[in-house]
Scaffold this active site. Structure first.
Site, PDB file in Angstrom:
ATOM      1  N   ARG A  28       0.829  -1.208   0.000  1.00 17.36           N
ATOM      2  CA  ARG A  28       0.000   0.000   0.000  1.00 17.36           C
ATOM      3  C   ARG A  28       0.864   1.259   0.000  1.00 17.36           C
ATOM      4  O   ARG A  28       1.860   1.334   0.722  1.00 17.36           O
ATOM      5  CB  ARG A  28      -0.943   0.003   1.214  1.00 17.36           C
ATOM      6  CG  ARG A  28      -2.007  -1.066   1.092  1.00 17.36           C
ATOM      7  CD  ARG A  28      -3.174  -0.872   2.044  1.00 17.36           C
ATOM      8  NE  ARG A  28      -4.169  -1.904   1.781  1.00 17.36           N
ATOM      9  CZ  ARG A  28      -5.136  -1.798   0.871  1.00 17.36           C
ATOM     10  NH1 ARG A  28      -5.266  -0.687   0.161  1.00 17.36           N
ATOM     11  NH2 ARG A  28      -5.982  -2.785   0.668  1.00 17.36           N
ATOM     12  N   ASP A  29       0.451   2.239  -0.821  1.00 18.06           N
ATOM     13  CA  ASP A  29       1.149   3.522  -0.876  1.00 18.06           C
ATOM     14  C   ASP A  29       0.965   4.254   0.457  1.00 18.06           C
ATOM     15  O   ASP A  29      -0.122   4.245   1.045  1.00 18.06           O
ATOM     16  CB  ASP A  29       0.579   4.366  -2.030  1.00 18.06           C
ATOM     17  CG  ASP A  29       1.491   5.533  -2.389  1.00 18.06           C
ATOM     18  OD1 ASP A  29       2.036   5.541  -3.514  1.00 18.06           O
ATOM     19  OD2 ASP A  29       1.654   6.450  -1.548  1.00 18.06           O
ATOM     20  N   ILE A  30       2.030   4.904   0.921  1.00 22.63           N
ATOM     21  CA  ILE A  30       1.997   5.597   2.214  1.00 22.63           C
ATOM     22  C   ILE A  30       1.118   6.853   2.151  1.00 22.63           C
ATOM     23  O   ILE A  30       0.632   7.331   3.184  1.00 22.63           O
ATOM     24  CB  ILE A  30       3.449   5.951   2.638  1.00 22.63           C
ATOM     25  CG1 ILE A  30       3.559   6.102   4.144  1.00 22.63           C
ATOM     26  CG2 ILE A  30       3.976   7.178   1.915  1.00 22.63           C
ATOM     27  CD1 ILE A  30       5.002   6.125   4.644  1.00 22.63           C
ATOM     28  N   ASN A  86       4.799   6.291 -13.663  1.00 23.49           N
ATOM     29  CA  ASN A  86       5.348   7.630 -13.881  1.00 23.49           C
ATOM     30  C   ASN A  86       6.834   7.528 -14.234  1.00 23.49           C
ATOM     31  O   ASN A  86       7.550   6.721 -13.650  1.00 23.49           O
ATOM     32  CB  ASN A  86       5.178   8.472 -12.612  1.00 23.49           C
ATOM     33  CG  ASN A  86       3.720   8.681 -12.241  1.00 23.49           C
ATOM     34  OD1 ASN A  86       2.872   8.800 -13.126  1.00 23.49           O
ATOM     35  ND2 ASN A  86       3.418   8.717 -10.964  1.00 23.49           N
ATOM     36  N   VAL A  95      10.148   8.440  -6.777  1.00 26.84           N
ATOM     37  CA  VAL A  95      10.983   7.342  -6.270  1.00 26.84           C
ATOM     38  C   VAL A  95      11.553   6.617  -7.489  1.00 26.84           C
ATOM     39  O   VAL A  95      10.796   6.107  -8.325  1.00 26.84           O
ATOM     40  CB  VAL A  95      10.169   6.371  -5.390  1.00 26.84           C
ATOM     41  CG1 VAL A  95      11.050   5.200  -4.950  1.00 26.84           C
ATOM     42  CG2 VAL A  95       9.603   7.090  -4.161  1.00 26.84           C
ATOM     43  N   HIS A  99       7.985   1.367 -10.631  1.00 22.28           N
ATOM     44  CA  HIS A  99       6.799   0.871  -9.922  1.00 22.28           C
ATOM     45  C   HIS A  99       5.546   1.175 -10.713  1.00 22.28           C
ATOM     46  O   HIS A  99       5.467   2.167 -11.436  1.00 22.28           O
ATOM     47  CB  HIS A  99       6.704   1.478  -8.525  1.00 22.28           C
ATOM     48  CG  HIS A  99       6.834   2.974  -8.488  1.00 22.28           C
ATOM     49  ND1 HIS A  99       8.045   3.617  -8.561  1.00 22.28           N
ATOM     50  CD2 HIS A  99       5.898   3.940  -8.402  1.00 22.28           C
ATOM     51  CE1 HIS A  99       7.853   4.933  -8.521  1.00 22.28           C
ATOM     52  NE2 HIS A  99       6.555   5.153  -8.430  1.00 22.28           N
ATOM     53  N   HIS A 101       1.586   1.949 -10.269  1.00 20.17           N
ATOM     54  CA  HIS A 101       0.529   2.341  -9.335  1.00 20.17           C
ATOM     55  C   HIS A 101      -0.764   1.627  -9.735  1.00 20.17           C
ATOM     56  O   HIS A 101      -1.158   1.673 -10.899  1.00 20.17           O
ATOM     57  CB  HIS A 101       0.242   3.845  -9.412  1.00 20.17           C
ATOM     58  CG  HIS A 101       1.358   4.739  -8.960  1.00 20.17           C
ATOM     59  ND1 HIS A 101       1.367   5.364  -7.737  1.00 20.17           N
ATOM     60  CD2 HIS A 101       2.498   5.126  -9.586  1.00 20.17           C
ATOM     61  CE1 HIS A 101       2.457   6.111  -7.624  1.00 20.17           C
ATOM     62  NE2 HIS A 101       3.160   5.989  -8.733  1.00 20.17           N
TER      63      HIS A 101
HETATM   64  P1  5GP Z   1       6.018   8.208  -7.986  1.00 17.69           P
HETATM   65  O1  5GP Z   1       5.666   9.641  -7.676  1.00 17.69           O
HETATM   66  O2  5GP Z   1       7.524   8.008  -8.006  1.00 17.69           O
HETATM   67  O3  5GP Z   1       5.352   7.674  -9.203  1.00 17.69           O
HETATM   68  O4  5GP Z   1       5.429   7.362  -6.793  1.00 17.69           O
HETATM   69  C1  5GP Z   1       6.106   7.132  -5.602  1.00 17.69           C
HETATM   70  C2  5GP Z   1       5.080   6.741  -4.572  1.00 17.69           C
HETATM   71  O5  5GP Z   1       5.749   6.180  -3.454  1.00 17.69           O
HETATM   72  C3  5GP Z   1       4.249   7.915  -4.044  1.00 17.69           C
HETATM   73  O6  5GP Z   1       2.881   7.698  -4.343  1.00 17.69           O
HETATM   74  C4  5GP Z   1       4.538   7.920  -2.546  1.00 17.69           C
HETATM   75  O7  5GP Z   1       3.412   8.240  -1.766  1.00 17.69           O
HETATM   76  C5  5GP Z   1       5.040   6.503  -2.296  1.00 17.69           C
HETATM   77  N1  5GP Z   1       5.973   6.384  -1.192  1.00 17.69           N
HETATM   78  C6  5GP Z   1       7.036   7.176  -0.926  1.00 17.69           C
HETATM   79  N2  5GP Z   1       7.695   6.735   0.153  1.00 17.69           N
HETATM   80  C7  5GP Z   1       7.025   5.631   0.590  1.00 17.69           C
HETATM   81  C8  5GP Z   1       7.233   4.732   1.689  1.00 17.69           C
HETATM   82  O8  5GP Z   1       8.166   4.846   2.475  1.00 17.69           O
HETATM   83  N3  5GP Z   1       6.344   3.710   1.821  1.00 17.69           N
HETATM   84  C9  5GP Z   1       5.291   3.554   0.963  1.00 17.69           C
HETATM   85  N4  5GP Z   1       4.472   2.525   1.189  1.00 17.69           N
HETATM   86  N5  5GP Z   1       5.071   4.381  -0.081  1.00 17.69           N
HETATM   87  C10 5GP Z   1       5.931   5.407  -0.264  1.00 17.69           C
END
Ligand code: 5GP
Ligand code: ZN
Length: 113
Positions: A28-30, A86, A95, A99, A101
């Site tokens: 799960r996303d944080i 993304n 990040v 990944h 979503h």
């Molecule tokens: P991006 O913006 O790179 O496509 O998505 C990165 C996602 O990682 C974001 O939706 C963010 O909320 C999630 N995220 C960042 N740090 C953590 C973490 O420590 N744990 C979890 N579960 N999600 C994280």
């Protein structure tokens, strides 16, 4: 190299895991953007979609199939969901470990912002 999602995949950082096998982990996303917001990642570090190559083709496909399975497990498959990857600055990537979503549990809008 220190990578948040590599650490998470190794269990060095806690996450709320919903699926895992030898190649993939989904958690799960944080900071959820929908009632269900799951991140599906390869255990192996690939920074962005730009860094994937033909040797990664099966693994990239497995991410989609893992998301499909999680959607079924969460009982959102029938209503529908959105899969998003993304890439870099304009894609909104924050990040740099590839990944997928999985967003579900409410209607999604199109086009995205
Ligand atoms: P991006 O913006 O790179 O496509 O998505 C990165 C996602 O990682 C974001 O939706 C963010 O909320 C999630 N995220 C960042 N740090 C953590 C973490 O420590 N744990 C979890 N579960 N999600 C994280
Ligand atoms: Zn990584």
């Amino acid at each position: 190299m220190s990578c948040l999602f590599c650490m998470l995949a190794k269990g060095e950082i806690h996450s709320d895991i919903v699926f895992e096998d030898d190649e993939i982990i989904a958690f799960r996303d944080i900071n959820p953007q929908a009632p269900h917001h799951i991140l599906v990642i390869p255990r192996r570090h690939i920074a962005t979609v730009n860094d994937a190559n033909s040797e990664d083709a099966a693994l990239i496909g497995k991410l989609t199939l893992a998301a499909q399975r999680v959607a079924k497990d969460l009982s959102v498959a029938e209503d529908g969901y959105r899969l998003v990857m993304n890439c870099n600055d304009h894609g909104g990537q924050t990040v740099f470990h590839l990944h997928l979503h999985l967003l579900a549990g409410r209607p999604m809008h199109w086009p995205p912002g």
